[in-house]
Scaffold this motif. Structure first.
Motif, PDB file in Angstrom:
ATOM      1  N   TYR A 227      44.891  54.072  47.577  1.00  0.00           N
ATOM      2  CA  TYR A 227      46.457  54.657  46.504  1.00  0.00           C
ATOM      3  C   TYR A 227      46.511  52.721  46.915  1.00  0.00           C
ATOM      4  CZ  TYR A 227      49.118  55.645  42.715  1.00  0.00           C
ATOM      5  OH  TYR A 227      50.062  55.014  41.450  1.00  0.00           O
ATOM      6  N   THR A 228      46.671  51.742  47.291  1.00  0.00           N
ATOM      7  CA  THR A 228      47.371  51.005  47.955  1.00  0.00           C
ATOM      8  C   THR A 228      46.930  49.536  47.467  1.00  0.00           C
ATOM      9  OG1 THR A 228      49.110  51.602  49.286  1.00  0.00           O
ATOM     10  CG2 THR A 228      48.552  48.841  48.905  1.00  0.00           C
ATOM     11  N   GLN A 229      45.414  50.247  47.602  1.00  0.00           N
ATOM     12  CA  GLN A 229      44.523  48.775  47.633  1.00  0.00           C
ATOM     13  C   GLN A 229      44.098  49.278  45.788  1.00  0.00           C
ATOM     14  OE1 GLN A 229      41.335  50.364  50.014  1.00  0.00           O
ATOM     15  NE2 GLN A 229      41.888  48.925  51.671  1.00  0.00           N
ATOM     16  N   ALA A 230      43.872  50.041  45.829  1.00  0.00           N
ATOM     17  CA  ALA A 230      43.343  50.433  44.071  1.00  0.00           C
ATOM     18  C   ALA A 230      44.416  50.089  43.296  1.00  0.00           C
ATOM     19  CB  ALA A 230      42.867  52.109  43.380  1.00  0.00           C
ATOM     20  N   ALA A 231      46.138  50.259  43.686  1.00  0.00           N
ATOM     21  CA  ALA A 231      46.733  49.716  42.695  1.00  0.00           C
ATOM     22  C   ALA A 231      46.720  48.170  42.520  1.00  0.00           C
ATOM     23  CB  ALA A 231      48.127  49.756  43.552  1.00  0.00           C
ATOM     24  N   ASN A 232      46.437  47.677  43.673  1.00  0.00           N
ATOM     25  CA  ASN A 232      46.457  45.489  43.403  1.00  0.00           C
ATOM     26  C   ASN A 232      44.456  45.460  43.059  1.00  0.00           C
ATOM     27  OD1 ASN A 232      47.863  44.419  45.373  1.00  0.00           O
ATOM     28  ND2 ASN A 232      47.156  45.189  47.593  1.00  0.00           N
ATOM     29  N   ASN A 233      43.812  46.353  42.801  1.00  0.00           N
ATOM     30  CA  ASN A 233      43.012  45.928  41.557  1.00  0.00           C
ATOM     31  C   ASN A 233      43.088  46.463  41.074  1.00  0.00           C
ATOM     32  OD1 ASN A 233      40.551  47.366  40.702  1.00  0.00           O
ATOM     33  ND2 ASN A 233      39.661  46.260  42.459  1.00  0.00           N
ATOM     34  N   ALA A 234      44.093  47.392  39.698  1.00  0.00           N
ATOM     35  CA  ALA A 234      44.455  47.352  38.192  1.00  0.00           C
ATOM     36  C   ALA A 234      45.335  46.244  38.840  1.00  0.00           C
ATOM     37  CB  ALA A 234      44.933  48.750  38.843  1.00  0.00           C
ATOM     38  N   LEU A 235      45.764  45.044  39.203  1.00  0.00           N
ATOM     39  CA  LEU A 235      46.700  44.295  39.053  1.00  0.00           C
ATOM     40  C   LEU A 235      45.795  43.027  39.116  1.00  0.00           C
ATOM     41  CD1 LEU A 235      50.058  44.213  41.513  1.00  0.00           C
ATOM     42  CD2 LEU A 235      49.891  45.089  38.889  1.00  0.00           C
ATOM     43  N   SER A 236      45.243  43.543  39.544  1.00  0.00           N
ATOM     44  CA  SER A 236      44.639  41.471  39.158  1.00  0.00           C
ATOM     45  C   SER A 236      43.612  41.152  37.846  1.00  0.00           C
ATOM     46  CB  SER A 236      43.670  41.882  40.902  1.00  0.00           C
ATOM     47  OG  SER A 236      43.817  41.712  41.631  1.00  0.00           O
ATOM     48  N   HIS A 237      43.099  42.652  37.401  1.00  0.00           N
ATOM     49  CA  HIS A 237      42.947  42.836  36.004  1.00  0.00           C
ATOM     50  C   HIS A 237      43.779  42.436  35.134  1.00  0.00           C
ATOM     51  CE1 HIS A 237      39.313  44.781  38.035  1.00  0.00           C
ATOM     52  NE2 HIS A 237      38.414  44.454  37.967  1.00  0.00           N
ATOM     53  N   THR A 238      44.890  43.329  35.578  1.00  0.00           N
ATOM     54  CA  THR A 238      45.759  43.098  34.283  1.00  0.00           C
ATOM     55  C   THR A 238      46.396  41.560  34.314  1.00  0.00           C
ATOM     56  OG1 THR A 238      47.513  43.591  35.568  1.00  0.00           O
ATOM     57  CG2 THR A 238      46.112  45.448  34.014  1.00  0.00           C
ATOM     58  N   LEU A 239      46.449  41.134  35.222  1.00  0.00           N
ATOM     59  CA  LEU A 239      46.826  39.553  35.585  1.00  0.00           C
ATOM     60  C   LEU A 239      46.976  38.502  34.866  1.00  0.00           C
ATOM     61  CD1 LEU A 239      48.942  37.779  37.377  1.00  0.00           C
ATOM     62  CD2 LEU A 239      46.807  37.122  38.829  1.00  0.00           C
ATOM     63  N   ILE A 240      45.671  38.420  34.351  1.00  0.00           N
ATOM     64  CA  ILE A 240      45.182  37.354  33.531  1.00  0.00           C
ATOM     65  C   ILE A 240      46.388  37.458  31.906  1.00  0.00           C
ATOM     66  CG2 ILE A 240      43.120  37.843  32.446  1.00  0.00           C
ATOM     67  CD1 ILE A 240      44.431  34.534  33.459  1.00  0.00           C
ATOM     68  N   ARG A 241      46.068  38.761  31.575  1.00  0.00           N
ATOM     69  CA  ARG A 241      46.857  39.668  30.770  1.00  0.00           C
ATOM     70  C   ARG A 241      47.790  39.459  30.910  1.00  0.00           C
ATOM     71  NH1 ARG A 241      45.375  45.563  27.713  1.00  0.00           N
ATOM     72  NH2 ARG A 241      46.548  45.524  25.788  1.00  0.00           N
ATOM     73  N   SER A 242      48.370  39.370  31.196  1.00  0.00           N
ATOM     74  CA  SER A 242      50.328  39.076  32.010  1.00  0.00           C
ATOM     75  C   SER A 242      50.608  37.685  31.612  1.00  0.00           C
ATOM     76  CB  SER A 242      50.744  39.976  32.671  1.00  0.00           C
ATOM     77  OG  SER A 242      50.177  41.259  33.191  1.00  0.00           O
ATOM     78  N   LEU A 243      49.896  37.654  32.230  1.00  0.00           N
ATOM     79  CA  LEU A 243      50.101  36.368  32.346  1.00  0.00           C
ATOM     80  C   LEU A 243      50.098  34.704  30.832  1.00  0.00           C
ATOM     81  CD1 LEU A 243      49.355  34.548  35.243  1.00  0.00           C
ATOM     82  CD2 LEU A 243      50.826  34.825  34.925  1.00  0.00           C
ATOM     83  N   ASN A 244      48.910  35.635  29.784  1.00  0.00           N
ATOM     84  CA  ASN A 244      48.335  35.189  28.646  1.00  0.00           C
ATOM     85  C   ASN A 244      50.093  35.470  27.780  1.00  0.00           C
ATOM     86  OD1 ASN A 244      46.222  33.359  29.153  1.00  0.00           O
ATOM     87  ND2 ASN A 244      44.645  35.075  28.583  1.00  0.00           N
ATOM     88  N   THR A 245      49.806  37.181  27.763  1.00  0.00           N
ATOM     89  CA  THR A 245      50.929  37.248  27.596  1.00  0.00           C
ATOM     90  C   THR A 245      52.742  36.803  27.362  1.00  0.00           C
ATOM     91  OG1 THR A 245      49.940  39.485  27.006  1.00  0.00           O
ATOM     92  CG2 THR A 245      52.086  39.077  26.379  1.00  0.00           C
TER      93      THR A 245
END
Length: 349
Positions: A227-245
């Motif tokens: 679950y921890t690795q999956a959560a990190n993977n999800a954060l990596s995919h939403t990171l650029i979206r969060s930063l751009n927003t």
């Protein structure tokens, strides 16, 4: 650097946000302690709308400064007033004054800055009305928190709701600490800013939680990640979206805060823009580095995810041992390629 940015956009860079949770917790704890100390030591500078008092407005004249206005009014009322630029006017806030004191201020200001007494307006706000505003502000904040908790509990689960509430409180305390240390006034506009940043922080957290929910829903008993690795993977995919927003939202707010208040002299804008500027930065940080690690910490305690983590770690350990054995095995003799030179054929004479 361009290569790193392009990899970041594609989601090829994995950042271990959850693995560094102790670092984030320590940083957040430090910021919150500093903020609470500021609130305790300096307190919040409440605007006249909350504590009651008198507000005096008059036109700004060439050559007048904040210090000159403050000194002029201080000589009359006996304490330092709060002086702000409100467009083309000076806005002076003091404790509640009676009619004689207001008239004396009008005459003094008229003589010092060359404005007519009719151009010096005054307004008295009672403390009871200010207390009513404060009460409504706290009620609005409480209703917002309850609504957030109910929504996240229904749309996601109570663990995500709890993580989001902790992140929201984290954002509020740090933003209030900035106001305490800087001495900026807390006005109704500031309260609107607080509610706005709470909504922004909640939006960012919901985006991250939705991606985590989508990724972790695919995890089964044969999954190759925890679950921890999956959560990190999800954060990596939403990171650029969060930063751009965050960047696109912070730039106009920064323009209001620094350009509007400094160059244009719109002092009343800083009550709102400072809360938005600080809150958006802290909200982006908390959604990535506070809310998600808290969520993972809570989820890791569930037997389902504990069992999955044990299986994944066992597979990883078994694969590592197999790779180590393969690396240490000597090359067998039969696999060596030996060549014998051809026989030397000579003709007999």
């Amino acid at each position: 650097m361009p290569g790193v940015i392009s990899r970041l956009y594609r989601g090829d860079i994995d950042i271990d946000f959850v693995g560094k949770r102790r670092l984030w917790y320590s940083l957040s704890a430090f910021l919150m302690v500093v903020s609470i100390l500021g609130i305790v030591i300096h307190g919040l500078t409440l605007g006249v709308e909350f504590r009651g008092g008198s507000v005096i407005d008059f036109a700004r004249t060439p050559g007048s400064s904040v210090e000159q206005v403050r000194e002029t009014v201080r000589d009359v009322v006996g304490h330092d007033p709060i002086v702000q630029q409100a467009g083309p006017n000076w806005r002076v806030t003091t404790q509640s004054l009676d009619g004689d004191e207001v008239s004396k201020i009008q005459k003094t200001v008229s003589q010092r800055f060359g404005v007519s007494e009719q151009q010096v307006s005054s307004q008295v706000i009672g403390a009871s009305w200010g207390g009513e505003v404060s009460q409504k502000a706290w009620v609005g904040l409480a209703v917002f928190m309850i609504a957030v908790m109910l929504y996240l509990s229904v749309a996601f689960e109570w663990r995500m709701a709890l993580a989001a509430i902790v992140a929201l409180v984290h954002d509020l305390v740090i933003t209030a600490g900035v106001y305490a240390w800087t001495g900026f006034e807390v006005t109704p506009a500031t309260m609107l800013g607080f509610l706005t940043i709470l909504g922004y922080s909640l939006y960012d957290a919901v985006v991250v939680f939705d991606m985590i929910k989508e990724v972790t829903a695919k995890l089964g008993t044969s999954a190759k990640m925890t679950y921890t690795q999956a959560a990190n993977n999800a954060l990596s995919h939403t990171l650029i979206r969060s930063l751009n927003t965050s960047l696109t939202a912070i730039l106009p707010v920064a323009a209001i805060l620094f350009v509007g208040t400094t160059l244009l002299g719109a002092g009343t804008l800083k009550d709102l823009s400072l809360a938005l500027f600080v809150g958006m930065i802290v909200g982006t940080y908390s959604s990535l580095c506070v809310a998600t690690p808290i969520l993972v910490t809570l989820k890791e305690r569930e037997p389902k995810w504990q069992a999955l983590a044990q299986r994944v770690h066992a597979k990883e350990a078994s694969a590592a041992k197999a790779a180590a054995r393969t690396a240490k095995e000597p090359v067998s003799a039969g696999s060596q390629n030996t060549t014998t030179p051809p026989a030397d054929k000579r003709k007999k004479s």
